[in-house]
Design a protein around this motif. Structure first.
Motif, mmCIF file in Angstrom:
data_model
loop_
_atom_site.group_PDB
_atom_site.id
_atom_site.type_symbol
_atom_site.label_atom_id
_atom_site.label_comp_id
_atom_site.label_asym_id
_atom_site.label_seq_id
_atom_site.Cartn_x
_atom_site.Cartn_y
_atom_site.Cartn_z
ATOM 1 N N ASP A 1 15.694 25.512 -3.035
ATOM 2 C CA ASP A 1 14.913 24.615 -3.895
ATOM 3 C C ASP A 1 13.605 25.246 -4.364
ATOM 4 O O ASP A 1 13.143 24.977 -5.477
ATOM 5 N N ASN A 2 12.990 26.065 -3.544
ATOM 6 C CA ASN A 2 11.734 26.711 -3.942
ATOM 7 C C ASN A 2 11.923 27.586 -5.169
ATOM 8 O O ASN A 2 11.056 27.661 -6.045
ATOM 9 N N LYS A 3 13.061 28.241 -5.237
ATOM 10 C CA LYS A 3 13.347 29.084 -6.385
ATOM 11 C C LYS A 3 13.654 28.233 -7.619
ATOM 12 O O LYS A 3 13.225 28.544 -8.733
ATOM 13 N N LEU A 4 14.380 27.150 -7.418
ATOM 14 C CA LEU A 4 14.733 26.282 -8.545
ATOM 15 C C LEU A 4 13.495 25.652 -9.177
ATOM 16 O O LEU A 4 13.455 25.437 -10.392
ATOM 17 N N ARG A 5 12.492 25.352 -8.380
ATOM 18 C CA ARG A 5 11.292 24.671 -8.893
ATOM 19 C C ARG A 5 10.564 25.479 -9.956
ATOM 20 O O ARG A 5 9.827 24.922 -10.771
ATOM 21 N N SER A 6 10.755 26.781 -9.948
ATOM 22 C CA SER A 6 10.039 27.629 -10.898
ATOM 23 C C SER A 6 10.770 27.792 -12.229
ATOM 24 O O SER A 6 10.283 28.473 -13.126
ATOM 25 N N LEU A 7 11.937 27.148 -12.358
ATOM 26 C CA LEU A 7 12.731 27.312 -13.571
ATOM 27 C C LEU A 7 12.172 26.463 -14.719
ATOM 28 O O LEU A 7 11.565 25.411 -14.498
ATOM 29 N N PRO A 8 12.408 26.906 -15.965
ATOM 30 C CA PRO A 8 11.851 26.195 -17.122
ATOM 31 C C PRO A 8 12.713 24.997 -17.545
ATOM 32 O O PRO A 8 13.757 24.705 -16.929
ATOM 33 N N LEU A 9 12.262 24.334 -18.567
ATOM 34 C CA LEU A 9 13.016 23.266 -19.216
ATOM 35 C C LEU A 9 14.457 23.719 -19.444
ATOM 36 O O LEU A 9 14.707 24.823 -19.912
ATOM 37 N N THR A 10 15.415 22.870 -19.083
ATOM 38 C CA THR A 10 16.817 23.300 -19.034
ATOM 39 C C THR A 10 17.726 22.374 -19.823
ATOM 40 O O THR A 10 17.540 21.156 -19.831
ATOM 41 N N TYR A 11 18.709 22.984 -20.481
ATOM 42 C CA TYR A 11 19.743 22.245 -21.215
ATOM 43 C C TYR A 11 21.103 22.688 -20.660
ATOM 44 O O TYR A 11 21.375 23.889 -20.580
ATOM 45 N N VAL A 12 21.914 21.734 -20.256
ATOM 46 C CA VAL A 12 23.220 22.047 -19.667
ATOM 47 C C VAL A 12 24.304 21.256 -20.382
ATOM 48 O O VAL A 12 24.206 20.029 -20.534
ATOM 49 N N ILE A 13 25.343 21.955 -20.830
ATOM 50 C CA ILE A 13 26.530 21.311 -21.397
ATOM 51 C C ILE A 13 27.660 21.390 -20.381
ATOM 52 O O ILE A 13 27.958 22.472 -19.852
ATOM 53 N N THR A 14 28.268 20.247 -20.075
ATOM 54 C CA THR A 14 29.474 20.220 -19.254
ATOM 55 C C THR A 14 30.552 19.446 -19.999
ATOM 56 O O THR A 14 30.246 18.586 -20.837
ATOM 57 N N CYS A 15 31.812 19.751 -19.690
ATOM 58 C CA CYS A 15 32.941 19.088 -20.340
ATOM 59 C C CYS A 15 33.827 18.420 -19.297
ATOM 60 O O CYS A 15 34.060 18.987 -18.213
ATOM 61 N N GLN A 16 34.312 17.255 -19.631
ATOM 62 C CA GLN A 16 35.112 16.473 -18.689
ATOM 63 C C GLN A 16 36.365 17.226 -18.240
ATOM 64 O O GLN A 16 36.717 17.225 -17.062
ATOM 65 N N ARG B 1 33.310 21.902 -14.592
ATOM 66 C CA ARG B 1 32.484 20.714 -14.845
ATOM 67 C C ARG B 1 31.502 20.446 -13.701
ATOM 68 O O ARG B 1 30.294 20.255 -13.907
ATOM 69 N N ASP B 2 32.006 20.454 -12.472
ATOM 70 C CA ASP B 2 31.170 20.054 -11.344
ATOM 71 C C ASP B 2 30.130 21.105 -10.973
ATOM 72 O O ASP B 2 29.085 20.768 -10.409
ATOM 73 N N ASP B 3 30.388 22.376 -11.297
ATOM 74 C CA ASP B 3 29.354 23.397 -11.112
ATOM 75 C C ASP B 3 28.107 23.005 -11.896
ATOM 76 O O ASP B 3 26.985 23.010 -11.371
ATOM 77 N N GLY B 4 28.313 22.687 -13.179
ATOM 78 C CA GLY B 4 27.187 22.328 -14.035
ATOM 79 C C GLY B 4 26.499 21.053 -13.612
ATOM 80 O O GLY B 4 25.261 20.954 -13.624
ATOM 81 N N ILE B 5 27.292 20.049 -13.212
ATOM 82 C CA ILE B 5 26.715 18.762 -12.822
ATOM 83 C C ILE B 5 25.914 18.892 -11.524
ATOM 84 O O ILE B 5 24.827 18.320 -11.391
ATOM 85 N N MET B 6 26.430 19.650 -10.564
ATOM 86 C CA MET B 6 25.683 19.862 -9.322
ATOM 87 C C MET B 6 24.377 20.599 -9.592
ATOM 88 O O MET B 6 23.350 20.314 -8.976
ATOM 89 N N TYR B 7 24.431 21.528 -10.531
ATOM 90 C CA TYR B 7 23.228 22.269 -10.885
ATOM 91 C C TYR B 7 22.191 21.334 -11.509
ATOM 92 O O TYR B 7 20.995 21.414 -11.195
ATOM 93 N N VAL B 8 22.631 20.436 -12.368
ATOM 94 C CA VAL B 8 21.732 19.448 -12.970
ATOM 95 C C VAL B 8 21.068 18.611 -11.877
ATOM 96 O O VAL B 8 19.843 18.402 -11.889
ATOM 97 N N THR B 9 21.862 18.136 -10.920
ATOM 98 C CA THR B 9 21.327 17.326 -9.829
ATOM 99 C C THR B 9 20.301 18.094 -9.015
ATOM 100 O O THR B 9 19.212 17.586 -8.704
ATOM 101 N N ARG B 10 20.615 19.337 -8.698
ATOM 102 C CA ARG B 10 19.695 20.133 -7.884
ATOM 103 C C ARG B 10 18.395 20.434 -8.639
ATOM 104 O O ARG B 10 17.308 20.405 -8.058
#
Length: 244
Positions: free
Chosen positions: A171-186, A191-200
Motif C-alpha cells: 500500500d505504501n507504494k500504491l499511495r504514491s501513484l498518480p490519478l488513474t484511469y482503468v478500463i475493464t471488460c465484463q 477483468r478481476d485483475d483490473g477491478i482488484m487494482y481499482v479497489t486497492r
C-alpha cells in the motif's frame, strides 16, 4: 491539448519503451509486445521510485490490464475460461512464456498450483474475496491456495516479482501513484485483475476513474469501426482531454 497530440504522446511512450528498454534475462522476447500494458504500468512505478528522475507523472491509464500471476482461478477466469480471443488457456500460456518456455510452469499455472508456500504472504494483495465488489463475485466462493513446488519459483522467480505483477505492490507504494484511469471488460479473464487494482488504489487514497464495460470483451479497443471500439476510444480520449 488536442486528441491527436494526446494519442501521439501515448504511442510515443509505448514504442520508445518497447524499442529501447531491455527485457530482464528471465523473460522471453517473444511475449514482449503482448505484455506491454503491464510494462507501461511497471514504467510508472519505476519513474516514481527512482530518486534521480525529475518527472512528475500526472496520470496512468490501464486498458484491461494483466496485473497478477498468482491466482489463475479468479471469478473472471472461471466465468470466461473459454471465451474467444483470450481464453484462460491462452492467457496462462502468455504468462508462462513471459518467463520461460518450460512447459512445467504453464501446467502448474493452469492448475493454479505454481506458488510455493513460502510465498503465501503475497496472497493478501490479490485476495478477491475482499477486493471484488459483490456483483463481480457471481456466487463463487474463495478457495484457499493449493501450493506448488518451490523448485519452480527458484528457477523462474519472475512470476513472483512485483515488476511483473504490479498488484503485489504494498500500500505504501500504491499511495504514491498518480490519478488513474482503468478500463475493464465484463467478458475478459483479466477483468478481476483490473477491478482488484481499482479497489486497492482507492483504499490507498489514489483518485481512480474506473470505466467498466458491461458489454465489453478483451481486445474490444482494437476492433476499429465497431461501435464498442468507437465508444471506448471516445470515453478514453475525453477523459485524457479533461485530465492532462
Amino acid at each position: 491539448m488536442g486528441r491527436k497530440t494526446i494519442l501521439l504522446l501515448i504511442m510515443g511512450v509505448f514504442w520508445a519503451y518497447y524499442i529501447y528498454i531491455p527485457l530482464p534475462d528471465n523473460i522471453e522476447e517473444s511475449w514482449k509486445l503482448l505484455c506491454m500494458t503491464t510494462y507501461l504500468k511497471i514504467l510508472t512505478d519505476l519513474l516514481i521510485d527512482d530518486p534521480d528522475v525529475e518527472i512528475n507523472l500526472k496520470t496512468q491509464c490501464l486498458i484491461y490490464p494483466a496485473l497478477q500471476t498468482l491466482d489463475m482461478d479468479l471469478p473472471s477466469y472461471r466465468e470466461n475460461s473459454h471465451f474467444p480471443i483470450l481464453p484462460k488457456s491462452l492467457m496462462v500460456r502468455f504468462w508462462s512464456e513471459y518467463f520461460t518456455v518450460d512447459k512445467s510452469l504453464v501446467k502448474a499455472m493452469f492448475s493454479n498450483q505454481h506458488v510455493p508456500v513460502e510465498s503465501s504472504h503475497l496472497y493478501k494483495f490479490i485476495n478477491w474475496s475482499s477486493l471484488l465488489p459483490e456483483k463481480f463475485k457471481k456466487g463463487y466462493f474463495y478457495k484457499s491456495p493449493t501450493y506448488g513446488s518451490s523448485e519452480l519459483a527458484k528457477k523462474y522467480p519472475g512470476f513472483l516479482d512485483v515488476r511483473a505483477a504490479p498488484l503485489l505492490a504494498d500500500d505504501n507504494k500504491l499511495r504514491s501513484l498518480p490519478l488513474t484511469y482503468v478500463i475493464t471488460c465484463q467478458y475478459d479473464v483479466l477483468r478481476d485483475d483490473g477491478i482488484m487494482y481499482v479497489t486497492r488504489l482507492q483504499n490507498a487514497g489514489v483518485q481512480v476513474t474506473h470505466n467498466h464495460i458491461e458489454d465489453g470483451f478483451h481486445g474490444a479497443f482494437s476492433f476499429s469501426g465497431f461501435k464498442i471500439s468507437d465508444r471506448l476510444e471516445n470515453q478514453y480520449m475525453n477523459w485524457l482531454s479533461e485530465n492532462l
